[in-house]
Write an enzyme that holds these catalytic residues in place. Structure first.
Site, PDB file in Angstrom:
ATOM      1  N   PHE A 128       0.876  -1.166   0.000  1.00 21.44           N
ATOM      2  CA  PHE A 128       0.000   0.000   0.000  1.00 21.44           C
ATOM      3  C   PHE A 128       0.916   1.219   0.000  1.00 21.44           C
ATOM      4  O   PHE A 128       1.531   1.523   1.033  1.00 21.44           O
ATOM      5  CB  PHE A 128      -0.807  -0.100   1.295  1.00 21.44           C
ATOM      6  CG  PHE A 128      -1.938   0.857   1.457  1.00 21.44           C
ATOM      7  CD1 PHE A 128      -3.208   0.531   1.012  1.00 21.44           C
ATOM      8  CD2 PHE A 128      -1.749   2.067   2.096  1.00 21.44           C
ATOM      9  CE1 PHE A 128      -4.275   1.398   1.203  1.00 21.44           C
ATOM     10  CE2 PHE A 128      -2.814   2.942   2.288  1.00 21.44           C
ATOM     11  CZ  PHE A 128      -4.085   2.597   1.840  1.00 21.44           C
ATOM     12  N   LEU A 130       1.192   4.813  -0.103  1.00 21.16           N
ATOM     13  CA  LEU A 130       0.545   6.120   0.041  1.00 21.16           C
ATOM     14  C   LEU A 130       1.537   7.153   0.590  1.00 21.16           C
ATOM     15  O   LEU A 130       1.701   8.229   0.031  1.00 21.16           O
ATOM     16  CB  LEU A 130      -0.657   5.983   0.980  1.00 21.16           C
ATOM     17  CG  LEU A 130      -1.461   7.247   1.269  1.00 21.16           C
ATOM     18  CD1 LEU A 130      -2.194   7.726   0.014  1.00 21.16           C
ATOM     19  CD2 LEU A 130      -2.482   6.995   2.392  1.00 21.16           C
ATOM     20  N   SER A 137       0.975  11.942   7.558  1.00 21.63           N
ATOM     21  CA  SER A 137      -0.355  12.248   8.103  1.00 21.63           C
ATOM     22  C   SER A 137      -1.197  13.036   7.109  1.00 21.63           C
ATOM     23  O   SER A 137      -2.421  13.004   7.164  1.00 21.63           O
ATOM     24  CB  SER A 137      -0.220  13.086   9.383  1.00 21.63           C
ATOM     25  OG  SER A 137       0.516  12.393  10.346  1.00 21.63           O
ATOM     26  N   ILE A 162       7.205   1.722   2.903  1.00 21.29           N
ATOM     27  CA  ILE A 162       6.230   0.825   2.276  1.00 21.29           C
ATOM     28  C   ILE A 162       6.407  -0.614   2.764  1.00 21.29           C
ATOM     29  O   ILE A 162       7.384  -1.299   2.421  1.00 21.29           O
ATOM     30  CB  ILE A 162       6.279   0.944   0.736  1.00 21.29           C
ATOM     31  CG1 ILE A 162       6.121   2.425   0.344  1.00 21.29           C
ATOM     32  CG2 ILE A 162       5.191   0.080   0.090  1.00 21.29           C
ATOM     33  CD1 ILE A 162       4.917   3.160   0.966  1.00 21.29           C
ATOM     34  N   THR A 163       5.452  -1.064   3.559  1.00 27.27           N
ATOM     35  CA  THR A 163       5.504  -2.400   4.168  1.00 27.27           C
ATOM     36  C   THR A 163       5.438  -3.469   3.082  1.00 27.27           C
ATOM     37  O   THR A 163       4.543  -3.443   2.226  1.00 27.27           O
ATOM     38  CB  THR A 163       4.332  -2.574   5.155  1.00 27.27           C
ATOM     39  OG1 THR A 163       4.469  -1.609   6.195  1.00 27.27           O
ATOM     40  CG2 THR A 163       4.304  -3.972   5.748  1.00 27.27           C
ATOM     41  N   ASP A 246      -9.665   3.061   6.774  1.00 28.20           N
ATOM     42  CA  ASP A 246     -10.673   2.779   7.809  1.00 28.20           C
ATOM     43  C   ASP A 246     -10.670   1.285   8.137  1.00 28.20           C
ATOM     44  O   ASP A 246     -10.661   0.877   9.299  1.00 28.20           O
ATOM     45  CB  ASP A 246     -12.074   3.183   7.319  1.00 28.20           C
ATOM     46  CG  ASP A 246     -12.317   4.682   7.438  1.00 28.20           C
ATOM     47  OD1 ASP A 246     -11.567   5.361   8.154  1.00 28.20           O
ATOM     48  OD2 ASP A 246     -13.283   5.161   6.801  1.00 28.20           O
ATOM     49  N   ILE A 343       6.985  -6.508  34.996  1.00 32.06           N
ATOM     50  CA  ILE A 343       6.702  -7.736  35.756  1.00 32.06           C
ATOM     51  C   ILE A 343       7.871  -8.724  35.642  1.00 32.06           C
ATOM     52  O   ILE A 343       8.178  -9.451  36.577  1.00 32.06           O
ATOM     53  CB  ILE A 343       5.370  -8.367  35.266  1.00 32.06           C
ATOM     54  CG1 ILE A 343       4.190  -7.490  35.710  1.00 32.06           C
ATOM     55  CG2 ILE A 343       5.207  -9.810  35.768  1.00 32.06           C
ATOM     56  CD1 ILE A 343       2.851  -7.866  35.104  1.00 32.06           C
ATOM     57  N   GLY A 345      10.886  -7.886  35.524  1.00 33.22           N
ATOM     58  CA  GLY A 345      12.080  -7.323  36.179  1.00 33.22           C
ATOM     59  C   GLY A 345      13.229  -7.205  35.176  1.00 33.22           C
ATOM     60  O   GLY A 345      13.007  -6.899  34.004  1.00 33.22           O
ATOM     61  N   GLU A 369      -0.765   3.621   9.713  1.00 30.04           N
ATOM     62  CA  GLU A 369      -2.189   3.699   9.328  1.00 30.04           C
ATOM     63  C   GLU A 369      -2.910   4.831  10.077  1.00 30.04           C
ATOM     64  O   GLU A 369      -4.065   4.703  10.471  1.00 30.04           O
ATOM     65  CB  GLU A 369      -2.876   2.343   9.483  1.00 30.04           C
ATOM     66  CG  GLU A 369      -2.137   1.311   8.642  1.00 30.04           C
ATOM     67  CD  GLU A 369      -2.966   0.211   8.045  1.00 30.04           C
ATOM     68  OE1 GLU A 369      -4.196   0.251   8.150  1.00 30.04           O
ATOM     69  OE2 GLU A 369      -2.351  -0.689   7.465  1.00 30.04           O
TER      70      GLU A 369
END
Ligand SMILES: Cc1cc2nc3c(=O)[nH]c(=O)nc-3n(C[C@H](O)[C@H](O)[C@H](O)COP(=O)(O)OP(=O)(O)OC[C@H]3O[C@@H](n4cnc5c(N)ncnc54)[C@H](O)[C@@H]3O)c2cc1C
Length: 385
Positions: A128, A130, A137, A162-163, A246, A343, A345, A369
């Site tokens: 994707f 963009l 943003s 771009i992933t 979305d 937790i 440590g 995203e």
């Protein structure tokens, strides 16, 4: 209001997809997750296996080769895979998003050509494209252009972050097809195949987390695609991006949930084993309260995420709900993973335990995203409307 009617019972298809994803995550993905992170090795076989069991096109109709299992099933599967390996999950998420966008906005020829290939893994990843170096943003500020030349479009410019881009068989690329002053109204969307002439893939980014996921910059240098590569209407690409995002936000909220669940389960196990002052640390109220808050946050995020998925599946507007699920789940996941490190440590701070990986992996869910700030912009607009 319909929100009160969210059906929380899973149907047979949803249960089957969840079970299939859980089994694959436990047997195949989880044992490889630490090495995928450590070596930053692209998990090709793991991803191909996801396609083989129908998880790369979960919400793509069956007649196009997808599983046709819907949005809730997709969200559940994402949770399961992310619980095992967030790097694998993000590439699964983007590929599902690309397949769904083609199925939804493509011409018959585009759908018939690409959807079955994505679903089967022949086209292993969808990307994707963009974001740009100077427009994340605010994608309306993008600079990549597409100029019509006879029966072709010619793309010039650059994309960033771009992933899966280094391995994608199909890219959805957004480019400006009208002068910059048209802003978001002058952007179109194109289907570009991996290996296209004029497509340059840059050096993978050296990331804090999701290190096994491939993230690359792209350059388009006079890249030519046929006129038939336009996805949707000319100058109508921005709407496609927003609608796809979305849906993508449900995927990222599910990814965050999966990571947080893994951190909680490991924290519970550790808290029962580790002793201080002669008792397991789970006996200390301070630790119990942490675990209680972690579980409560996870359940709340799950409900928000399921509501958004359910609304999308019902064909109702769901932008606000997806943004709420994404901002809450991602920030919850960072808090939960941070508590998991605490937790554990000192052991939480070293690579022998997965807690530190979960914290590094969770952090990006607040950024991609749409950042947390942008989700709040989306939600704020509707609150004030
Ligand atoms: C690992 C990774 C993978 C990614 N994968 C993809 C991908 O596959 N495809 C793709 O297209 N993109 C991808 N992205 C890009 C990602 O979506 C952007 O990084 C993100 O949208 C933010 O854009 P930016 O980095 O340009 O930050 P900027 O837009 O420059 O934002 C900088 C800061 O300003 C804040 N800000 C900006 N505008 C406002 C505002 N109006 N109000 C309040 N605060 C604001 C932001 O929230 C942020 O905190 C990926 C990013 C990463 C890190």
């Amino acid at each position: 209001m319909h929100q009160g009617c969210v059906d929380l019972d899973l149907n047979e298809t949803q249960l089957l997809v969840q079970k299939t994803a859980r089994e694959y995550a436990t047997r195949v993905v989880a044992p490889r997750a630490a090495a995928i992170d450590e070596t930053e090795q692209f998990p090709r076989e793991v991803l191909k296996g996801l396609a083989d069991i129908g998880l790369m096109a979960i919400n793509v109709p069956e007649e196009l080769g997808g599983a046709g299992a819907g949005v809730i099933a997709y969200a559940l599967a994402m949770q399961e895979i992310a619980r095992a390996c967030a790097s694998t999950a993000v590439m699964m998420s983007v590929t599902n998003m690309v397949g769904e966008a083609v199925a939804r906005f493509g011409t018959d020829a585009q759908k018939e050509h690409y959807c079955p290939r994505i679903a089967s893994g022949e086209c292993l990843l969808g990307s994707f494209a963009l974001s740009e170096p100077d427009a994340g943003s605010d994608p309306g500020g993008m600079r990549t252009t597409a100029r019509r030349d006879g029966d072709e479009w010619v793309l010039d410019g650059a994309k960033q972050w771009i992933t899966g881009g280094g391995y994608a068989g199909l890219f959805i690329v957004w480019a400006r097809t009208a002068p910059p002053e048209t802003s978001a109204k002058g952007i179109s969307c194109f289907l570009v195949e991996g290996g296209a002439k004029g497509l340059k893939i840059g050096r993978p980014e050296d990331k804090m987390g999701i290190r096994g996921s491939n993230t690359v910059p792209l350059e388009f240098d006079g890249l030519r695609v046929p006129a038939s590569a336009l996805l949707g209407q000319e100058n109508g690409g921005f709407k496609i991006a927003m609608m796809a995002l979305d849906g993508g936000r449900i995927g990222i909220s599910s990814q965050a949930l999966g990571i947080a669940r893994a951190a909680l389960v490991e924290s519970i196990t550790y808290a029962k084993q580790r002793t201080t002052f002669g008792v397991p640390i789970a006996s200390h109220q301070a630790i119990q309260w942490k675990l209680a808050d972690m579980q409560t946050g996870i359940d709340a995020a799950h409900l928000l995420s399921m509501r958004a998925a359910w609304m999308k599946e019902q064909g109702k507007p769901f932008s606000k709900e997806a943004a709420m699920a994404k901002v809450f789940a991602s920030e919850m996941a960072v808090r939960v993973c941070n508590e998991a490190v605490q937790i554990h440590g000192g052991y939480g701070y070293i690579r022998d335990f997965a807690a530190e990986r979960h914290l590094r992996d969770a952090r990006v869910t607040m950024i991609y995203e749409g950042t947390s700030e942008i989700q709040r912009v989306v939600i704020g607009r509707t609150v004030l409307a």
